[in-house]
Design an enzyme around this catalytic site. Structure first.
Site, PDB file in Angstrom:
ATOM      1  N   ASP A 202       0.907  -1.306   0.049  1.00 45.94           N
ATOM      2  CA  ASP A 202       0.025  -0.015  -0.008  1.00 45.94           C
ATOM      3  C   ASP A 202       0.817   1.224   0.029  1.00 45.94           C
ATOM      4  O   ASP A 202       1.713   1.525   0.949  1.00 45.94           O
ATOM      5  CB  ASP A 202      -0.881  -0.119   1.214  1.00 45.94           C
ATOM      6  CG  ASP A 202      -1.918   1.076   1.392  1.00 45.94           C
ATOM      7  OD1 ASP A 202      -2.147   1.650   0.225  1.00 45.94           O
ATOM      8  OD2 ASP A 202      -2.774   1.019   2.135  1.00 45.94           O
TER       9      ASP A 202
ATOM     10  N   ASP B 203      -3.416   2.676  -5.888  1.00 41.29           N
ATOM     11  CA  ASP B 203      -2.246   2.423  -4.711  1.00 41.29           C
ATOM     12  C   ASP B 203      -1.935   1.186  -4.122  1.00 41.29           C
ATOM     13  O   ASP B 203      -1.169   1.452  -3.060  1.00 41.29           O
ATOM     14  CB  ASP B 203      -2.133   3.810  -4.207  1.00 41.29           C
ATOM     15  CG  ASP B 203      -3.535   3.976  -3.279  1.00 41.29           C
ATOM     16  OD1 ASP B 203      -4.591   3.204  -3.438  1.00 41.29           O
ATOM     17  OD2 ASP B 203      -3.683   4.737  -2.371  1.00 41.29           O
ATOM     18  N   GLU B 204      -2.598   0.288  -4.295  1.00 43.09           N
ATOM     19  CA  GLU B 204      -2.492  -1.022  -3.351  1.00 43.09           C
ATOM     20  C   GLU B 204      -3.025  -2.326  -4.228  1.00 43.09           C
ATOM     21  O   GLU B 204      -3.819  -2.240  -5.223  1.00 43.09           O
ATOM     22  CB  GLU B 204      -3.407  -0.751  -1.998  1.00 43.09           C
ATOM     23  CG  GLU B 204      -4.957  -0.652  -2.366  1.00 43.09           C
ATOM     24  CD  GLU B 204      -5.547  -0.556  -1.158  1.00 43.09           C
ATOM     25  OE1 GLU B 204      -5.408  -1.180  -0.128  1.00 43.09           O
ATOM     26  OE2 GLU B 204      -6.546   0.175  -0.945  1.00 43.09           O
TER      27      GLU B 204
END
Length: 403
Positions: free
Chosen positions: A17, A107-108
């Site tokens: 993350d 983003d993860e």
């Protein structure tokens, strides 16, 4: 050690993350911002650096409240092209580590490294090298949780932030999980936390101690069983690769100033143009349109309409979206509007949908959509625009995540 059915005997799932993603990209690209509090977005905070979070700034906080908490913060306009480019670079690294990658948002992602010990080392060693490479190749900090399940890996990355690496070893799941506050459970929001607090429950361990039957009595059978299962670290889900997106969406913050109905409709026009183009690029068709609005009092509503046949037509999506906006306009007049978002859901692969009769309909609209898409790809997205959008500013366009 007793292993539950579906549970791994080794902590081999990673949850990676990126830390304060938008703000970290701004600090990477503007050295003067490093170590300083940074806000992305002015009307509404889309992201805050950890320096700003340290004094209580959160997203999506109104910009004036954030600046009151952190007067020294630097406010940056969002640059979504830069964020998407950074995301692609990070996911390229993920793909080099393992082919088993399940993206959750820009983003993860989850990564399964269970079969790599002989060629790449232990999961913790793999996670450490992953973090080093993303820092070196992409210039961004990332936190990685390592655990026997997806749920625990995600909790571990949240606890390990910022810029950390945290392992929950097999056999140590409950020792790690039970002391944590209930808000760490995936899916527990403010309302559920408040209800748990009213029942005298503040830690995950207290949920486990209360038992499944008591949780079902408090929250209903579905929610009660779910919360109890999480409190016992039960999560048999596998990392899924190649999963098609179930929806695409975009939203724009309008700020606190009063917007005219024409401005709000123009913002909707711009969002529809972008989403319909993304739909065609992905070779998908959408059957459901979802409109989301946030008002000046921070309350939100959604309005949904499904089509008889899936479509990738800009004009069809726009007609439905306009209808939803017209229905909500009395509320906007009364309460103001600070954010407008649109999602296209119930997506189908283009070739998997049966054609509707008659087959010899007018294809001019589809031809126009394709031609406009091509011009924007070649000359930039502003090369062709609607007359209603000329000279207007439409706030900050952001992906609606997770999809």
């Amino acid at each position: 050690m007793r292993v539950e059915p579906g549970q791994r005997a080794e902590a081999s799932i990673l949850h990676a993350d990126l830390d304060s993603f938008y703000a970290s990209v701004e600090q990477r690209d503007h050295p003067r911002l490093r170590g300083r509090p940074v806000l992305v977005g002015s009307g509404v905070v889309l992201a805050a650096s950890y320096e700003a979070k340290a004094v209580g700034v959160r997203s999506p906080m109104p910009g004036h409240e954030a600046r009151a908490l952190c007067p020294t913060a630097v406010t940056m306009p969002p640059r979504f092209d830069a964020y998407l480019a950074a995301s692609r670079a990070v996911f390229d690294v993920f793909g080099d580590v393992t082919p088993l990658v399940e993206g959750i948002s820009v983003d993860e992602a989850f990564l399964d490294v269970g079969g790599l010990r002989k060629i790449s080392g232990t999961p913790v060693e793999i996670a450490a090298r992953l973090r080093e490479r993303i820092r070196a190749d992409v210039g961004l900090p990332i936190t990685v949780g390592v655990a026997p399940s997806k749920f625990l890996a995600k909790v571990a990355s949240a606890v390990g932030k910022p810029d950390g690496l945290l392992e929950v070893p097999a056999g140590g799941e409950l020792d790690f999980l039970h002391p944590l506050p209930v808000r760490r459970l995936w899916g527990v929001g403010a309302k559920t936390e408040s209800r748990l607090r009213d029942a005298g429950i503040s830690t995950v361990g207290q949920i486990a101690h209360l038992g499944e039957n008591r949780m079902c009595a408090l929250f209903g059978r579905g929610a009660g069983r779910h919360l109890y299962a999480l409190s016992m670290a039960r999560d048999p889900r596998r990392v899924e690769t190649g999963k098609r997106r179930r929806s695409i969406g975009s939203q724009r913050a309008l700020g606190r100033r009063v917007k005219s109905e024409a401005d709000i409709e123009a913002t909707l026009l711009a969002i529809v143009d972008r989403l319909a183009a993304r739909l065609r690029t992905a070779d998908r068709l959408a059957q459901t349109v979802v409109l989301r609005l946030r008002f000046h009092d921070f309350a939100s509503i959604t309005r949904t309409r499904s089509l008889h046949d899936p479509t990738d037509s800009t004009e069809t999506v726009l007609a439905v979206a306009r209808g939803l906006l017209d229905e909500a306009m009395p509320l906007i007049r009364d309460r103001g509007c600070t954010l407008i978002g649109l999602s296209l859901t119930n997506l189908h692969d283009h070739g998997a949908v049966q054609l509707s009769l008659p087959f010899d309909g007018d294809d001019h609209a589809a031809d126009l959509d394709v031609a406009v898409d091509g011009l924007r790809v070649k000359f930039g997205r502003d090369a062709v625009t609607r007359g209603a959008l000329v000279g207007r500013h439409h706030g900050h366009d952001a992906p609606m995540l997770p999809d």
